[in-house]
Design a protein around this motif. Structure first.
Motif, short mmCIF file in Angstrom:
data_model
loop_
_atom_site.label_atom_id
_atom_site.label_comp_id
_atom_site.label_asym_id
_atom_site.label_seq_id
_atom_site.Cartn_x
_atom_site.Cartn_y
_atom_site.Cartn_z
N ASP A 151 -1.79 3.27 4.95
CA ASP A 151 -1.26 4.66 5.11
C ASP A 151 -1.92 5.10 6.08
O ASP A 151 -3.01 5.06 6.43
CB ASP A 151 -1.51 5.40 3.89
CG ASP A 151 -0.73 4.92 2.54
OD1 ASP A 151 0.14 4.06 2.90
OD2 ASP A 151 -1.18 5.08 1.37
N HIS A 181 -3.72 1.10 -3.52
CA HIS A 181 -4.21 0.15 -2.60
C HIS A 181 -5.52 -0.68 -2.93
O HIS A 181 -5.70 -1.71 -2.75
CB HIS A 181 -4.30 0.85 -1.45
CG HIS A 181 -3.10 1.37 -0.48
ND1 HIS A 181 -2.50 0.69 0.30
CD2 HIS A 181 -2.39 2.34 -1.06
CE1 HIS A 181 -1.39 1.22 0.69
NE2 HIS A 181 -1.44 2.20 -0.03
N HIS A 212 -5.81 8.82 7.37
CA HIS A 212 -4.96 9.11 6.09
C HIS A 212 -5.97 9.89 5.21
O HIS A 212 -5.68 10.98 4.67
CB HIS A 212 -4.63 7.55 5.48
CG HIS A 212 -3.90 7.75 4.19
ND1 HIS A 212 -2.86 8.65 3.97
CD2 HIS A 212 -4.32 6.98 3.32
CE1 HIS A 212 -2.48 8.26 2.82
NE2 HIS A 212 -3.39 7.70 1.94
N HIS A 233 -7.81 1.37 2.11
CA HIS A 233 -8.34 2.91 1.85
C HIS A 233 -8.43 3.03 0.29
O HIS A 233 -7.90 2.28 -0.55
CB HIS A 233 -7.77 4.10 2.21
CG HIS A 233 -6.33 4.13 1.89
ND1 HIS A 233 -5.20 3.18 2.16
CD2 HIS A 233 -5.50 5.00 0.97
CE1 HIS A 233 -4.06 3.64 1.76
NE2 HIS A 233 -4.32 4.69 0.89
N HIS A 264 -7.08 5.02 -2.38
CA HIS A 264 -6.05 5.35 -3.17
C HIS A 264 -5.68 4.22 -3.97
O HIS A 264 -5.77 3.23 -3.67
CB HIS A 264 -4.81 5.78 -2.45
CG HIS A 264 -4.70 7.13 -1.96
ND1 HIS A 264 -4.07 7.50 -0.85
CD2 HIS A 264 -5.32 8.14 -2.51
CE1 HIS A 264 -4.16 8.62 -0.42
NE2 HIS A 264 -5.01 9.27 -1.74
#
Ligand SMILES: [Zn+2]
Lengths: 336, 532
Positions: free
Chosen positions: A115, A41, A94, A36, A38
């Motif tokens: 996550d 990551h 998430h 994802h 963020h």
């Protein structure tokens, strides 16, 4: 095949030798699979990136179009063969575009959760449980004290306070990707129909969410000409948490500082940050969701990563599930 | 219970007084009897519930979860009540159809016997959600610690009913939870409750500061002057054998001064200053007085070494007669006659200071005869005794504060309006041998500056940060660089809790000394010479 030969930690990140790829590597690598958007990551500078369409879009918005050498879109649920390793992406619930990554080879299936959360979230697809031999779970809120309340109730608290203190601006700290849009959408779902003011750092991502069909209502920039402090009386203003400790916040009249985060469950955390109105809204699983998910995956072995590993490992031991901490470095929880 | 729990959580994190008042007033409006009265009692400390020991809470939780997981949890949270409220297993099947009200909870806790106390508590925790569990545990472990004084809660009642807080204070000690008749009166549905109890508090009369100019307009012949003693303002009220010692906000402090209460053998109400020592021989300093403050129990040794007495200012009531409407001069005569009948080791008269004009009084004010005098009081000879802080009849004219030049060491972000500013400052003075000087912190101040000065200091802090820990920044402060602050304060006492060995009373920033090199700030010896 032993699970640890299929995936194991390296300084760059979680590595798959037979497929020669990394999951969420923290340093530039040849082939990266990204769960994802963020920033802990999804980093820029990889030669090749495989991720969902939305995660690729978000990376382009954050890092520029040339964030990777080449990219490939992973379609949710479709199996992709990488050097004989079967890889598939599944919703993680998430943030928009977030996925778990299942890796299967030699009769062993490992799911890396990235996550994830289990609560309903109108801004992204819901988590799907994937049966597996080894489940790699996050543990951001991996302590029995973390039990998130209903997010709708938290947003009601915010709306009630805005009514109670109509002369004050309500500043809501929320991370720019995911949390901010979720808070805005929750406000709309609770019937809040006034404009929401947003910090400049949220504009691009919020526009992207709206383009993806997630209605957030009328969003206005939280900028003022110097005369207009009273314009924000009673208003709800959303911005990244860092902005509220900053000089930027001075444009608002006697603000109520709110912060939307799973960390707000702990009173001392709220006190330390000078938060007046904690909103316990998290995009990660709480303790009950973590333990339920582990059970549901049917995994006989659990690897625990970024967060409070020891409590979840202990819980697995008590349930008779083999578990160990996976010491991955470089994840700093941008997302809650 | 949920609304009470929410109120507690909001109050503890709301820094501003007005914000807290608004939260309480809205709560009193929204919540019905008897819950609101019980909540009020919980806040003012008037709710009587047998206390539960932390060990018992731990025992209850250890019967319900893995001790290792509890250990991790408690280590992380650091607060037992909060940890237990969070980890307590949810038991939806044991939840009643209707969540318990505060009244349900209080009734169960008050009726529980010692032996079934733990079971009752566990049942309540099963029946409640996380926030309510926390509130229940705070109720049974004693001490809500939400930063709301009894006085502020009474102010909220006054705002709620649109009455003067003095009216509430005067009634307060005759009322009991859940205060049904009080709320009924404040809502306008019943007459004002009658004063039923004996020896009630009479709201205190306070003074306003003397400005720089307004003395010229006043005729010295209209005023009496007396020393302003820096002890604790108290009211000693006895009626029909009931003896009460009240603070100036109406809190009953009798328990901390049993020696003095013993000597209160009269039927009257006296306004005075609580001090320590023997008034016939020597009055103790502020450091001496501190020995008697903030103690749960007072040992016989402490009582003998630092006996408490009252230096009397005024007489409000004697027998059935209310003197408050009489002029000061007349009350003073009655007071002089009355004090002469009391135990001279426990009561004396605050002497009047005679003066011909303001210049003479100023000279006296600047050189008071005792270190525990902090200035002079001016009282109009014809003034009645009025509740609150009326403008005009009484003035305080304080001794000039002490000042010292200190160096800014740490700055912490403020709250509310100031949350984006570094507005709380820790400052230090020099210590150590020549050539090896270091700064030792001597105090903290968070007011005394203008908004513009706040902006300047905030910028200085941001530009000169050397380290950050959470909301605190440590600021460059050495012999060549540093911001010098002129600190004004009211007094200085020895302190074993501070590394510097001294504790300032009421410090505030009086000037920013951008011009002054940090090496020229004061040394600790300067402060030590000022000790009371
Ligand atoms: Zn994340």
């Amino acid at each position: 095949m032993r699970a640890r030969d299929l995936l194991h930690p390296r300084p760059e990140g979680l590595y798959c030798p037979p497929g020669d790829f990394y999951i969420d590597p923290v340093r530039p690598v040849g082939r990266a699979l990204i769960t994802h958007g963020h920033s802990d990551h999804a980093r820029s500078g990889h030669a090749h990136v495989l991720a969902t369409r939305q995660t690729l879009d978000i990376m382009a918005l954050r890092y520029g179009e040339d964030f990777a050498g080449t990219t490939q879109t992973a379609v949710i649920g479709e199996i992709i063969d990488i050097g004989g390793v079967k890889v598939s992406f599944h919703p993680a619930g998430h943030v928009l575009g977030s996925a778990q990554i299942a890796v299967e080879h030699g009769g062993v299936r490992i799911v890396a959760s990235g996550d994830y959360k289990r609560r309903a979230d109108p801004t992204c697809a819901s988590f799907e449980t994937i049966q597996c031999d080894v489940f790699i779970t996050e543990a951001t809120f991996g302590l029995p004290v973390f039990r998130h309340p209903d997010a709708g109730h938290e947003v009601e608290k915010l709306m009630k306070s805005a009514q109670q203190f109509p002369e004050r601006a309500h500043l809501v700290g929320a991370y720019a990707l995911g949390k901010a849009q979720r808070v805005m959408r929750l406000l709309r779902d609770n019937g809040y129909d006034r404009p929401i003011y947003i910090h400049g750092a949220l504009v691009k991502l919020s526009d992207y969410y709206q383009n993806q069909g997630i209605a957030l209502g009328e969003l206005l920039p939280a900028t003022v000409d110097r005369s207009g402090k009273e314009n924000f009386a009673g208003a709800i203003v959303v911005g990244p948490p860092s902005a509220f400790a900053d000089r930027w916040a001075r444009r608002f009249p006697d603000p109520v500082s709110a912060f939307a985060s799973g960390w707000m469950r702990i009173r001392q955390r709220a006190k330390q940050r000078g938060v007046e109105l904690p909103l316990i809204i998290s995009d990660h699983s709480d303790w009950d969701e973590l333990t339920e998910t582990i059970t549901e995956t049917g995994a006989s072995e659990v690897w625990v990563t970024h967060g409070r590993e020891e409590a979840l490992v202990r819980w697995c031991e008590l349930q008779g599930i083999a578990a160990r901490p996976l010491h991955l470095v470089g994840y700093e929880d941008e997302g809650d | 219970m949920n609304r009470f729990a929410e109120l507690l959580d909001r109050l503890v994190l709301t820094p501003s007084r007005n914000g807290k008042l608004k939260l309480m007033v809205d709560y009193f409006r929204a919540v019905e009897d008897p819950d609101r009265g019980l909540a009020l009692a919980a806040i003012t400390g008037d709710l009587n519930i047998a206390a539960v020991k932390p060990a018992m809470l731990r025992q209850l939780v250890s019967e319900r979860m893995d001790p290792v997981l509890f250990g991790y949890s408690y280590d992380y949270v650091g607060d037992l009540a909060e940890t237990v409220s969070l980890v307590w297993p949810d038991a939806p099947e044991r939840r009643p159809n209707r969540p318990p009200t505060l009244a349900d909870v209080v009734a169960l806790l008050q009726s529980a016997s010692r032996s079934d106390g733990p079971k009752v508590l566990a049942g309540l925790l099963d029946s409640a959600g996380i926030e309510a569990r926390y509130a229940i545990i705070k109720l049974v472990t004693g001490g809500l610690r939400i930063g709301v004084s009894a006085r502020l809660a009474k102010q909220a009642l006054a705002d709620f009913g649109d009455v003067d807080v003095a009216e509430i204070e005067e009634l307060w000690h005759g009322l009991a939870p859940p205060y049904l008749e009080l709320f009924a009166w404040l809502e306008g549905s019943a007459p004002k409750p009658e004063k039923a109890a004996k020896a009630l508090f009479r709201p205190v009369m306070l003074s306003t500061p003397v400005g720089d100019t307004n003395l010229d307009k006043l005729d010295p012949a209209d005023y009496a002057a007396e020393w302003k003693w820096d002890g604790i303002r108290v009211q000693a009220t006895c009626e029909a054998g009931v003896k009460r010692l009240y603070s100036r906000t109406g809190d009953d402090v009798s328990g901390a001064f049993p020696d003095l209460v013993d000597a209160m053998d009269f039927d009257a109400s006296i306004d005075g200053e609580l001090l320590v020592g023997d008034p016939r021989e020597a009055t103790g300093t502020f450091s001496d007085l501190q020995q008697r403050l903030n103690r749960k129990t007072v040992s016989a040794k402490m009582q003998a070494k630092y006996p408490a007495f009252i230096r009397c200012y005024d007489l409000l009531h004697i027998g059935a007669e209310d003197l408050r409407a009489l002029p000061f001069a007349e009350r003073r005569q009655r007071l002089e006659a009355f004090v002469a009948t009391l135990d001279p080791s426990r009561f004396d008269l605050s002497p009047l200071v005679s003066f011909a004009d303001w210049d003479e009084l100023e000279a006296l004010r600047k050189a008071p005869p005792h270190p525990i005098i902090e200035g002079v009081m001016l009282k109009r000879l014809d003034s009645p005794y009025l509740a609150g802080r009326p403008k005009g009849p009484w003035f305080k004219w304080k001794r000039d504060p002490h000042t010292v030049d200190a160096v800014l060491m740490y700055a912490q972000r403020g709250h509310g309006k100031r949350s984006s500013f570094y507005s709380d400052y820790t400052f230090g003075v020099w210590t150590g041998a020549e050539g090896a000087e270091e700064l030792v912190p001597v105090g903290k101040a968070y007011f005394g500056f203008t908004d513009e000065e706040l902006r300047q200091i905030d910028k200085y802090v941001r530009d000169n940060t050397i380290e950050r820990f959470g909301p605190v920044r440590s600021v460059r402060a050495d012999r060549t660089t540093g911001l010098v602050l002129e600190i004004a304060f009211e007094g200085l006492a020895r302190s074993t809790r501070h590394k510097s060995g001294v504790a300032m009373r009421f410090p505030r920033i009086s000037r920013l000394r951008w011009d002054k090199p940090s090496a020229e700030a004061d040394r600790i010896e300067t402060l030590e010479a000022m000790l009371d």
